[in-house]
Design an enzyme around this catalytic site. Structure first.
Site, PDB file in Angstrom:
ATOM      1  N   ASP A  31       0.847  -1.189   0.000  1.00 51.81           N
ATOM      2  CA  ASP A  31       0.000   0.000   0.000  1.00 51.81           C
ATOM      3  C   ASP A  31       0.887   1.244   0.000  1.00 51.81           C
ATOM      4  O   ASP A  31       1.882   1.292   0.717  1.00 51.81           O
ATOM      5  CB  ASP A  31      -0.905  -0.009   1.237  1.00 51.81           C
ATOM      6  CG  ASP A  31      -2.047   0.972   1.148  1.00 51.81           C
ATOM      7  OD1 ASP A  31      -1.798   2.172   0.897  1.00 51.81           O
ATOM      8  OD2 ASP A  31      -3.199   0.566   1.343  1.00 51.81           O
ATOM      9  N   ASN A  90     -12.974  -3.549   2.848  1.00 51.30           N
ATOM     10  CA  ASN A  90     -13.893  -2.421   3.011  1.00 51.30           C
ATOM     11  C   ASN A  90     -14.936  -2.455   1.887  1.00 51.30           C
ATOM     12  O   ASN A  90     -14.601  -2.724   0.743  1.00 51.30           O
ATOM     13  CB  ASN A  90     -13.127  -1.096   2.946  1.00 51.30           C
ATOM     14  CG  ASN A  90     -12.086  -0.973   4.033  1.00 51.30           C
ATOM     15  OD1 ASN A  90     -12.304  -1.384   5.163  1.00 51.30           O
ATOM     16  ND2 ASN A  90     -10.942  -0.419   3.701  1.00 51.30           N
ATOM     17  N   GLY A  96     -14.537   2.967   4.432  1.00 52.12           N
ATOM     18  CA  GLY A  96     -13.154   3.304   4.125  1.00 52.12           C
ATOM     19  C   GLY A  96     -12.725   2.957   2.712  1.00 52.12           C
ATOM     20  O   GLY A  96     -11.555   3.106   2.366  1.00 52.12           O
ATOM     21  N   SER A  98     -11.723   3.379  -0.888  1.00 53.82           N
ATOM     22  CA  SER A  98     -11.275   4.526  -1.676  1.00 53.82           C
ATOM     23  C   SER A  98     -11.061   4.182  -3.149  1.00 53.82           C
ATOM     24  O   SER A  98     -10.971   5.077  -3.980  1.00 53.82           O
ATOM     25  CB  SER A  98      -9.988   5.113  -1.087  1.00 53.82           C
ATOM     26  OG  SER A  98      -8.971   4.148  -1.075  1.00 53.82           O
ATOM     27  N   HIS A 103     -10.542  -5.416  -2.779  1.00 52.27           N
ATOM     28  CA  HIS A 103      -9.196  -5.824  -2.407  1.00 52.27           C
ATOM     29  C   HIS A 103      -9.159  -6.173  -0.929  1.00 52.27           C
ATOM     30  O   HIS A 103     -10.019  -5.738  -0.162  1.00 52.27           O
ATOM     31  CB  HIS A 103      -8.164  -4.739  -2.731  1.00 52.27           C
ATOM     32  CG  HIS A 103      -8.479  -3.398  -2.167  1.00 52.27           C
ATOM     33  ND1 HIS A 103      -9.460  -2.574  -2.699  1.00 52.27           N
ATOM     34  CD2 HIS A 103      -7.957  -2.718  -1.125  1.00 52.27           C
ATOM     35  CE1 HIS A 103      -9.518  -1.451  -2.000  1.00 52.27           C
ATOM     36  NE2 HIS A 103      -8.619  -1.523  -1.024  1.00 52.27           N
ATOM     37  N   HIS A 105      -6.852  -5.997   2.491  1.00 48.04           N
ATOM     38  CA  HIS A 105      -5.706  -5.393   3.155  1.00 48.04           C
ATOM     39  C   HIS A 105      -5.107  -6.445   4.084  1.00 48.04           C
ATOM     40  O   HIS A 105      -5.824  -7.022   4.907  1.00 48.04           O
ATOM     41  CB  HIS A 105      -6.133  -4.201   4.029  1.00 48.04           C
ATOM     42  CG  HIS A 105      -6.707  -3.056   3.274  1.00 48.04           C
ATOM     43  ND1 HIS A 105      -5.984  -1.928   2.977  1.00 48.04           N
ATOM     44  CD2 HIS A 105      -7.949  -2.864   2.767  1.00 48.04           C
ATOM     45  CE1 HIS A 105      -6.759  -1.071   2.326  1.00 48.04           C
ATOM     46  NE2 HIS A 105      -7.952  -1.622   2.183  1.00 48.04           N
TER      47      HIS A 105
END
Length: 117
Positions: A31, A90, A96, A98, A103, A105
């Site tokens: 990230d 998310n 959260g 964006s 995906h 995390h």
């Protein structure tokens, strides 16, 4: 046709990003705004805008995301139970999200509070 997401551009090698992991279904990279010492994004190569929009035909891809997380954690030396890692997905702006490309995390390298957020 809508514009490609930044993740699609990375997968298509239009934007350079060193890959931490790649197979036929997923790609993973660090990230650019890490929230932990280890913060890897695991992205399906097929565009699925968000987890709530996945269909039955996406089952193999969804499973591949979690299997890749285990492989990446092992590769990075964080799979050991005493260290550990967290996986987060998310869905939507308030959660959260964006980038409208589902995906996972993978976060590790520091104690992670509970509850999050």
């Amino acid at each position: 046709m809508s514009e490609k997401t930044i993740f699609q551009k990375i997968i298509d090698r239009e934007i350079p990003a060193p890959l931490v992991y790649e197979d036929d279904l997923v790609a993973a990279f660090n990230d650019v705004n890490p929230q932990a010492p280890t913060h890897v994004l695991i992205v399906p190569k097929k565009l699925i805008p968000r987890v709530g929009e996945a269909t039955a035909e996406d089952q193999a891809t969804l499973g591949a995301l979690l299997l890749a997380a285990g492989k990446i954690a092992d590769k990075l030396g964080i799979k050991d139970r005493s260290k550990g890692f967290r996986l987060v997905i998310n869905h939507g702006k308030d959660a959260g999200e964006s980038v409208p490309h589902m995906h996972v995390h993978l976060l590790a390298g520091r104690p992670l509070d509970w509850p999050p957020g």
